[in-house]
Motif scaffolding. Structure first.
Motif, mmCIF file in Angstrom:
data_model
loop_
_atom_site.group_PDB
_atom_site.id
_atom_site.type_symbol
_atom_site.label_atom_id
_atom_site.label_comp_id
_atom_site.label_asym_id
_atom_site.label_seq_id
_atom_site.Cartn_x
_atom_site.Cartn_y
_atom_site.Cartn_z
ATOM 1 N N GLY A 108 0.892 -0.474 -0.169
ATOM 2 C CA GLY A 108 -0.044 0.062 0.237
ATOM 3 C C GLY A 108 1.122 1.539 0.083
ATOM 4 O O GLY A 108 0.204 2.382 0.365
ATOM 5 N N LYS A 109 2.025 0.934 -0.248
ATOM 6 C CA LYS A 109 2.865 2.211 -0.536
ATOM 7 C C LYS A 109 2.825 3.268 -1.803
ATOM 8 O O LYS A 109 2.393 2.659 -2.921
ATOM 9 C CB LYS A 109 4.625 1.752 -0.068
ATOM 10 C CG LYS A 109 4.805 1.125 1.148
ATOM 11 C CD LYS A 109 4.216 2.045 2.075
ATOM 12 C CE LYS A 109 5.087 2.148 3.041
ATOM 13 N NZ LYS A 109 7.164 1.544 3.168
ATOM 14 N N ILE B 35 7.538 2.136 -4.561
ATOM 15 C CA ILE B 35 7.913 1.175 -5.047
ATOM 16 C C ILE B 35 9.051 1.827 -6.630
ATOM 17 O O ILE B 35 10.232 0.641 -7.274
ATOM 18 C CB ILE B 35 6.910 1.553 -6.636
ATOM 19 C CG1 ILE B 35 5.635 0.699 -5.202
ATOM 20 C CG2 ILE B 35 6.258 0.292 -7.418
ATOM 21 C CD1 ILE B 35 3.856 1.363 -6.641
ATOM 22 N N VAL B 36 9.218 2.995 -6.758
ATOM 23 C CA VAL B 36 10.210 3.041 -7.133
ATOM 24 C C VAL B 36 11.423 3.018 -6.858
ATOM 25 O O VAL B 36 12.782 2.698 -7.268
ATOM 26 C CB VAL B 36 10.381 4.408 -8.255
ATOM 27 C CG1 VAL B 36 10.562 5.548 -7.670
ATOM 28 C CG2 VAL B 36 11.080 4.654 -9.789
ATOM 29 N N GLY B 37 11.282 3.137 -5.737
ATOM 30 C CA GLY B 37 12.599 3.020 -5.082
ATOM 31 C C GLY B 37 13.222 1.462 -4.753
ATOM 32 O O GLY B 37 14.569 1.260 -4.175
ATOM 33 N N LYS C 96 14.328 7.035 -5.260
ATOM 34 C CA LYS C 96 12.791 7.749 -4.469
ATOM 35 C C LYS C 96 12.767 8.744 -3.815
ATOM 36 O O LYS C 96 11.543 9.162 -3.775
ATOM 37 C CB LYS C 96 12.767 6.548 -3.032
ATOM 38 C CG LYS C 96 11.852 6.288 -1.737
ATOM 39 C CD LYS C 96 11.955 5.327 -0.952
ATOM 40 C CE LYS C 96 11.572 5.876 0.194
ATOM 41 N NZ LYS C 96 11.636 5.073 1.594
ATOM 42 N N ASN C 97 13.429 8.994 -3.217
ATOM 43 C CA ASN C 97 13.839 10.840 -2.472
ATOM 44 C C ASN C 97 13.499 11.558 -3.811
ATOM 45 O O ASN C 97 12.701 12.295 -3.797
ATOM 46 C CB ASN C 97 14.849 10.217 -2.266
ATOM 47 C CG ASN C 97 15.348 9.936 -0.856
ATOM 48 O OD1 ASN C 97 14.088 9.728 -0.214
ATOM 49 N ND2 ASN C 97 16.275 10.290 -0.267
ATOM 50 N N THR D 246 6.169 1.375 -15.245
ATOM 51 C CA THR D 246 7.055 0.069 -16.324
ATOM 52 C C THR D 246 8.278 -0.592 -16.007
ATOM 53 O O THR D 246 8.594 -2.050 -16.185
ATOM 54 C CB THR D 246 7.260 1.126 -17.512
ATOM 55 O OG1 THR D 246 6.005 2.088 -18.017
ATOM 56 C CG2 THR D 246 8.243 0.170 -18.714
ATOM 57 N N ILE D 247 8.892 0.298 -15.136
ATOM 58 C CA ILE D 247 9.996 -0.269 -14.171
ATOM 59 C C ILE D 247 8.925 -1.803 -13.338
ATOM 60 O O ILE D 247 10.322 -2.749 -13.744
ATOM 61 C CB ILE D 247 10.196 0.419 -13.286
ATOM 62 C CG1 ILE D 247 11.556 1.771 -13.950
ATOM 63 C CG2 ILE D 247 11.573 0.282 -12.254
ATOM 64 C CD1 ILE D 247 11.730 3.072 -13.335
ATOM 65 N N TRP D 248 8.581 -1.307 -13.155
ATOM 66 C CA TRP D 248 7.977 -2.550 -11.842
ATOM 67 C C TRP D 248 6.912 -3.689 -12.678
ATOM 68 O O TRP D 248 7.974 -4.905 -12.248
ATOM 69 C CB TRP D 248 6.303 -2.197 -11.189
ATOM 70 C CG TRP D 248 5.624 -3.679 -10.527
ATOM 71 C CD1 TRP D 248 6.024 -3.977 -10.040
ATOM 72 C CD2 TRP D 248 4.170 -3.805 -10.463
ATOM 73 N NE1 TRP D 248 5.448 -5.247 -9.244
ATOM 74 C CE2 TRP D 248 4.237 -4.722 -10.401
ATOM 75 C CE3 TRP D 248 3.825 -2.822 -11.591
ATOM 76 C CZ2 TRP D 248 2.693 -5.126 -10.080
ATOM 77 C CZ3 TRP D 248 2.245 -3.065 -11.608
ATOM 78 C CH2 TRP D 248 1.813 -4.618 -11.174
#
Length: 622
Positions: A115-116, A121-123, A131-132, A517-519
């Motif tokens: 649920g983040k 997710i990108v991090g 992420k930051n 797309t990365i995920w």
């Protein structure tokens, strides 16, 4: 022969139906939604943020949160500047192929990552730096969202004081409904009937007892018997000179409300309010669609439902005469949420993912909810078509009353008096806006919690003495958001602020699609990346160009350079100069963050798909 407004509605109904029936079903199978899988709402249930919700309740929250003022103001402004055909095409085609996909994959991705937010997710795949960068980008966008939406509420309250009264009653009813449902355990259906009836009755109360803080400036308010709560002209209110005292005075009240509402547990106000407001929203949007159909077939409306002569089908690449704005790329950031919106990725991966009862609910709520917003955009374009638009350069100030006024005419097809219909449509708009504003502040707190570091399922009051606690605290973090948002609004530069919000919002959508797309690339080598990758590329190029136009032409050249060289007929005031500098700097920061993230994402996808023999990473809730 005049063109019937019904063709605007017919076009979106055809493309949206096709998108939901076929494309959303394909995406659900592609992602592998599992009705039996444990969602974050169950895994981390805490009675505060992670709360499993019934599908209609959560759909009401999600739809109310994503459908703010943007899908109304954007299509109306774009239709007036470039014509109704370009606006309609972008809504009808772009929404099911890009916007609804964006919302669905943002929600689905968050489900598979506790649920983040999309920043988390990108991090997971590109590291803490990425992420930051995304979290800060999203947080800055939230500040713009709060500024713009609070401003729009103030404008509507000034034009329709009746809605000030009705909105106050509606919020009070929502608080009582929350206690009724979750503390007294009252029966759901009877409670719904009673409290929804109360919300609609609030329209009648508002019409009979309109209130304002200072004397309203809208012409229509002269003869409706407004009760003015504060004496004097209100010249001392910050922003009064540019916005009017009544509008300017409502803005801080809306921001204080949003700050308080964002700190409350979701069952106290967010869930019951959004559920009640969904009936307003469904009635407003659905009722308008039905009214257009009925009024066209049976000619029952007070005026013919045809496109007004003041609204061209296509006004040229640079817009209607007197407006120097290029259709590409500015059409795509002006319409904003009616087609695709980065703010939705924050709602989907912020509050909605924490309340989803079953994974399979994501198809209706994520994909279907965005189609509902596109339908709202089509209704907004229809209200403009019926009412006309005398001043295309007027932006927000003239767009919003058009929605209510045109909506009032459309609803006469169903036998509703135009004055009642107009107030009702204004309340529909404000219910969207209030929901979106305090949801945005709540999302800003979630983002800061992830930036500073707070485990899932835990909260911080912010009342401790350290900076980290203050930054992520439920009671203190809202100040970090609303204070800069308020300063941006009272500068008086709200026309360029809207454009900057649109650019930041659409670029955030591109980054959310990049995250998806990365995920997918890391999840499985067999997963195709076209559904998310192509919209991501289109939105990245388009919005970076739009932000560049706003930074270098609108702010640095048209505002600052021409002002300092004495070329402007009226020199800018000090606060306007400061606002232009801040907006230019903010735009450059957003462009830099976006380019950095795209670079990190490209290298990650290239590594896992083409440069590495190692297996892809299987995402997990652990």
């Amino acid at each position: 022969m005049a063109t019937q407004v019904i063709w605007i509605i017919a076009a979106v109904l055809v493309t949206f139906t096709a998108g939901y029936m076929w494309y959303s079903r394909y995406l659900s199978q592609f992602i592998g939604l599992d009705e039996e899988a444990e969602t974050p709402a169950h895994k981390y249930e805490d009675g505060q943020e992670y709360v499993p919700s019934k599908k209609p309740v959560l759909l009401g929250h999600h739809y109310s949160s994503i459908a703010g003022g943007a899908p109304i103001v954007g299509p109306i402004t774009a239709g007036a500047v470039w014509g109704w055909v370009p606006a309609l095409l972008w809504i009808a085609i772009g929404n099911p192929l890009m916007g609804a996909v964006h919302d669905f994959v943002s929600l689905s991705g968050s489900l598979r990552h506790e649920g983040k937010s999309i920043g988390y997710i990108v991090g997971e795949y590109v590291g803490e730096g990425g992420k930051n960068m995304l979290l800060w980008f999203a947080f800055l966008t939230i500040v713009l969202v709060v500024a713009v939406f609070a401003l729009v509420v103030g404008i509507v309250f000034n034009a329709y004081p009746e809605v000030s009264t009705a909105s106050s009653i509606y919020i009070a009813l929502a608080l009582v409904f929350g206690v009724y449902l979750y503390q007294l355990d009252g029966p759901f259906l009877p409670g719904t009937v009673v409290f929804v009836t109360g919300v609609f009755a609030a329209v009648w109360v508002g019409i009979n007892y309109p209130i304002a803080l200072f004397e309203p400036t809208a012409e229509r308010t002269a003869d409706i018997g407004v009760t003015v709560l504060l004496s004097g002209a209100g010249d001392w209110v910050p922003g009064a000179a540019a916005l009017g005292a009544n509008t300017a005075a409502w803005i801080p009240i809306v921001m204080v409300y949003a700050s308080i509402a964002s700190a409350l547990p979701v069952w106290v106000l967010l869930q019951p309010r959004d559920y009640l407001s969904s009936f307003l929203l469904y009635t407003g949007v659905g009722g308008s669609v039905v009214a257009i159909i009925v009024g066209t077939i049976f000619a029952t409306s007070s005026e013919p439902l045809v496109i007004d002569s003041s609204m061209g089908a296509f006004n040229g690449f640079w817009g209607v005469e007197g407006v120097f704005l290029p259709l590409f790329p500015l059409l795509f950031v002006t319409i904003a949420c009616g087609t695709i919106s980065g703010f939705h990725s924050l709602v989907s991966s912020g509050t909605t993912a924490k309340q989803l009862n079953k994974e399979t609910d994501a198809r209706l709520i994520g994909y279907g909810g965005m189609l509902g917003e596109g339908l709202l955009a089509a209704v907004a374009l229809s209200t403009l078509a019926v009412w006309g638009f005398a001043d295309s350069a007027g932006g927000i100030g003239t767009a919003l009353p058009n929605f209510a006024s045109g909506g009032g005419v459309i609803l006469t097809s169903l036998g509703i008096p135009e004055t009642v219909g107009a107030v009702f449509m204004a309340l529909v708009l404000v219910s969207f806006l209030l929901t979106s504003t305090d949801t945005a502040v709540r999302l800003g707190r979630y983002l800061m919690e992830e930036i500073v570091g707070l485990p899932a399922g835990q909260t911080d009051t912010g009342l401790n003495a350290d900076i980290g606690s203050i930054a992520r605290g439920r009671y203190t973090n809202p100040l970090i958001q609303v204070i800069p948002a308020y300063l941006l609004v009272v500068s008086g530069q709200w026309v360029t602020l809207w454009a900057l919000f649109g650019g930041a919002n659409q670029l955030l959508a591109a980054l959310a699609l990049l995250t998806a797309t990365i995920w997918l690339a890391n999840w499985d080598d067999a997963k195709q990346l076209v559904s998310t990758g192509v919209p991501m590329a289109i939105m990245t190029v388009t919005t970076i160009l739009a932000l560049a136009w706003l930074v270098f032409y609108e702010n640095l050249y048209a505002n600052l350079y021409l002002n300092f060289t004495g070329a402007l007929e009226e020199p800018l005031a000090g606060e306007a100069i400061a606002s232009s500098i801040v907006q230019a700097a903010l735009g450059l920061v957003l462009i830099g963050l976006a380019l950095g993230l795209v670079r990190l994402g490209y290298y990650n996808i290239r590594e896992v798909r083409y440069d590495s023999d190692s297996p892809a990473v299987e995402p997990s809730d652990d």
